[in-house]
Write a protein that holds these residues in place. Structure first.
Motif, PDB file in Angstrom:
ATOM      1  N   ASP A 134      17.404  20.026  -7.447  1.00 24.00           N
ATOM      2  CA  ASP A 134      16.179  19.489  -6.662  1.00 24.00           C
ATOM      3  C   ASP A 134      16.060  18.307  -7.317  1.00 24.00           C
ATOM      4  N   HIS A 135      16.122  17.113  -6.516  1.00 26.32           N
ATOM      5  CA  HIS A 135      15.906  15.708  -7.143  1.00 26.32           C
ATOM      6  C   HIS A 135      14.494  15.227  -6.935  1.00 26.32           C
ATOM      7  N   THR A 136      13.344  16.303  -6.915  1.00 21.97           N
ATOM      8  CA  THR A 136      12.004  15.644  -6.763  1.00 21.97           C
ATOM      9  C   THR A 136      11.522  15.642  -7.992  1.00 21.97           C
ATOM     10  N   TYR A 137      10.553  14.989  -8.458  1.00 20.45           N
ATOM     11  CA  TYR A 137       9.831  14.926  -9.720  1.00 20.45           C
ATOM     12  C   TYR A 137       9.606  16.478 -10.146  1.00 20.45           C
ATOM     13  N   GLU A 138       8.884  17.095  -9.185  1.00 21.06           N
ATOM     14  CA  GLU A 138       8.312  18.557  -9.373  1.00 21.06           C
ATOM     15  C   GLU A 138       9.471  19.299  -9.553  1.00 21.06           C
ATOM     16  N   LYS A 152      20.323  25.686 -26.521  1.00 21.17           N
ATOM     17  CA  LYS A 152      20.369  25.916 -28.096  1.00 21.17           C
ATOM     18  C   LYS A 152      20.008  24.685 -28.785  1.00 21.17           C
ATOM     19  N   LYS A 153      19.257  24.772 -29.977  1.00 23.68           N
ATOM     20  CA  LYS A 153      19.160  23.510 -30.769  1.00 23.68           C
ATOM     21  C   LYS A 153      20.431  22.949 -31.243  1.00 23.68           C
ATOM     22  N   GLY A 154      20.771  21.532 -30.864  1.00 19.23           N
ATOM     23  CA  GLY A 154      21.904  20.835 -30.994  1.00 19.23           C
ATOM     24  C   GLY A 154      22.862  20.646 -29.675  1.00 19.23           C
ATOM     25  N   GLY A 155      21.937  21.101 -28.641  1.00 17.38           N
ATOM     26  CA  GLY A 155      22.441  21.097 -27.181  1.00 17.38           C
ATOM     27  C   GLY A 155      22.049  19.769 -26.594  1.00 17.38           C
ATOM     28  N   VAL A 156      22.400  19.464 -25.352  1.00 13.62           N
ATOM     29  CA  VAL A 156      22.282  18.323 -24.582  1.00 13.62           C
ATOM     30  C   VAL A 156      22.111  18.833 -23.114  1.00 13.62           C
ATOM     31  N   ILE A 157      20.953  17.944 -22.563  1.00 17.08           N
ATOM     32  CA  ILE A 157      20.744  18.086 -21.093  1.00 17.08           C
ATOM     33  C   ILE A 157      20.824  17.013 -20.586  1.00 17.08           C
ATOM     34  N   LEU A 158      21.743  16.965 -19.444  1.00 24.20           N
ATOM     35  CA  LEU A 158      22.151  15.783 -18.441  1.00 24.20           C
ATOM     36  C   LEU A 158      21.457  15.857 -17.122  1.00 24.20           C
ATOM     37  N   PHE A 159      20.973  14.897 -16.833  1.00 23.42           N
ATOM     38  CA  PHE A 159      20.140  14.529 -15.467  1.00 23.42           C
ATOM     39  C   PHE A 159      20.825  13.502 -14.488  1.00 23.42           C
ATOM     40  N   HIS A 160      21.232  13.932 -13.406  1.00 23.71           N
ATOM     41  CA  HIS A 160      21.813  13.077 -12.523  1.00 23.71           C
ATOM     42  C   HIS A 160      20.819  12.148 -11.793  1.00 23.71           C
ATOM     43  N   ASP A 161      21.219  10.980 -11.354  1.00 24.77           N
ATOM     44  CA  ASP A 161      20.355  10.107 -10.323  1.00 24.77           C
ATOM     45  C   ASP A 161      18.931   9.618 -10.705  1.00 24.77           C
ATOM     46  N   PRO A 162      18.743   9.411 -12.133  1.00 28.72           N
ATOM     47  CA  PRO A 162      17.533   8.897 -12.393  1.00 28.72           C
ATOM     48  C   PRO A 162      17.251   7.452 -11.822  1.00 28.72           C
ATOM     49  N   CYS A 163      18.467   6.516 -11.365  1.00 38.85           N
ATOM     50  CA  CYS A 163      18.212   5.310 -11.063  1.00 38.85           C
ATOM     51  C   CYS A 163      18.103   5.409  -9.455  1.00 38.85           C
ATOM     52  N   TYR A 165      16.299   8.216  -7.833  1.00 36.36           N
ATOM     53  CA  TYR A 165      14.912   8.826  -7.567  1.00 36.36           C
ATOM     54  C   TYR A 165      13.852   8.564  -8.465  1.00 36.36           C
ATOM     55  N   ASP A 166      12.940   7.963  -8.070  1.00 30.71           N
ATOM     56  CA  ASP A 166      11.749   7.491  -8.835  1.00 30.71           C
ATOM     57  C   ASP A 166      11.202   8.421  -9.799  1.00 30.71           C
ATOM     58  N   GLY A 167      11.243   9.770  -9.158  1.00 31.25           N
ATOM     59  CA  GLY A 167      10.542  10.898  -9.856  1.00 31.25           C
ATOM     60  C   GLY A 167      11.510  11.403 -10.979  1.00 31.25           C
ATOM     61  N   ILE A 168      12.637  11.070 -11.010  1.00 26.99           N
ATOM     62  CA  ILE A 168      13.740  11.686 -12.130  1.00 26.99           C
ATOM     63  C   ILE A 168      13.298  10.597 -13.001  1.00 26.99           C
ATOM     64  N   GLN A 169      13.407   9.440 -12.825  1.00 26.97           N
ATOM     65  CA  GLN A 169      13.242   8.121 -13.661  1.00 26.97           C
ATOM     66  C   GLN A 169      11.954   8.514 -14.584  1.00 26.97           C
ATOM     67  N   GLU A 183      25.320   2.894 -11.658  1.00 30.48           N
ATOM     68  CA  GLU A 183      25.014   3.279 -10.291  1.00 30.48           C
ATOM     69  C   GLU A 183      23.944   4.289 -10.195  1.00 30.48           C
ATOM     70  N   ALA A 184      24.198   5.606 -10.180  1.00 33.85           N
ATOM     71  CA  ALA A 184      22.823   6.515  -9.720  1.00 33.85           C
ATOM     72  C   ALA A 184      22.364   6.876 -11.139  1.00 33.85           C
ATOM     73  N   GLY A 185      23.239   6.590 -12.007  1.00 28.97           N
ATOM     74  CA  GLY A 185      22.317   6.694 -13.394  1.00 28.97           C
ATOM     75  C   GLY A 185      22.536   8.151 -13.797  1.00 28.97           C
ATOM     76  N   LEU A 186      22.518   8.235 -15.319  1.00 26.50           N
ATOM     77  CA  LEU A 186      22.515   9.471 -16.073  1.00 26.50           C
ATOM     78  C   LEU A 186      21.454   9.671 -16.902  1.00 26.50           C
ATOM     79  N   GLY A 187      20.628  10.647 -17.154  1.00 26.92           N
ATOM     80  CA  GLY A 187      19.724  10.775 -18.043  1.00 26.92           C
ATOM     81  C   GLY A 187      20.203  11.672 -19.199  1.00 26.92           C
TER      82      GLY A 187
END
Ligand code: SAM
Length: 204
Positions: A134-138, A152-163, A165-169, A183-187
């Motif tokens: 779901d690409h909305t802020y909420e 886990k501690k030491g882990g990574v969370i990746l987010f697609h499309d921050p560039c 969707y304003d809500g993701i950014q 492009e669509a960006g990666l968080g």
């Protein structure tokens, strides 16, 4: 293989690790599977590279759709003796997703879950989580709040499309995530302090 142009380039063997032939086969296979399928192409080898830092790693994805990014996680899981869970609220493209992971020779390492990520947990703690549902802020916030404690501690969370969707950014700013604005960006949100060597250097 250059995944933007499709051209094959020669690489001096002396610069590559001992599993050269296997690594080359894997990358060519990966590029063949994803080539021309969507604009996230440049992220695929990056995801593969990040996940391969986690030996025996557990990788998860919210938003399977046709399983393009799933192949990157799946191939890394195969390489490091790990496994992948990929969740989508819809099974509309499930056949494509299964077909793609089969073509990438990683089907045995991937578990497909049809469920709403805002109400469903992954079955075990995660090393890498890719949020692309779901690409909305909420929606992104709900996914993060529900699943971040299971990373886990030491882990990574990746987010697609921050560039895109304003809500993701906006949410990336709230949590202090890095954003790669291509492009669509990666968080990228790292859950320190024990990030495997190479992950931060790779994504900085
Ligand atoms: C942009 S697509 C994912 C693309 C995919 N990662 C790929 O590489 O092709 C977003 C997907 O998220 C799914 N989705 C949206 N809301 C969701 C939710 N609450 N739980 C699980 N999946 C959701 C949609 O059904 C859609 O298939």
């Amino acid at each position: 293989v250059n995944i933007t142009t499709g051209k094959r380039i020669a690489i001096a063997n002396t610069l590559l690790p001992s599993r050269t032939a296997y690594a080359r086969f894997s990358l060519e296979n990966l590029c063949d599977v994803i080539w021309g399928k969507q604009a996230t192409d440049w992220m695929i080898p990056m995801f593969w590279g990040i996940c391969r830092k986690y030996h025996g790693g557990v990788f998860a994805e919210i938003g399977t759709r046709g399983g393009i990014t799933t192949t990157a996680l799946g191939m890394a899981a195969r390489d490091v003796g790990g496994r992948v869970y990929t969740m989508d609220i819809s099974a509309e493209f499930a056949d494509d997703a299964v077909s793609n992971v089969q073509m990438a020779d990683c089907a045995p390492y991937v578990t497909f879950i049809t469920a709403d990520s805002s109400a469903t947990d992954f079955p075990e703690p995660l090393d890498v989580l890719f949020i692309d549902g779901d690409h909305t802020y909420e929606g992104v916030k709900a996914d993060f709040l529900r699943h971040e404690p299971n990373v886990k501690k030491g882990g990574v969370i990746l987010f697609h499309d921050p560039c895109v969707y304003d809500g993701i950014q906006y949410f990336m700013k709230e949590i202090g995530a890095y954003v790669i604005p291509i492009e669509a960006g990666l968080g990228i949100y790292t859950k320190g302090p024990h990030i495997p060597a190479g992950v931060l250097r790779r994504v900085a």
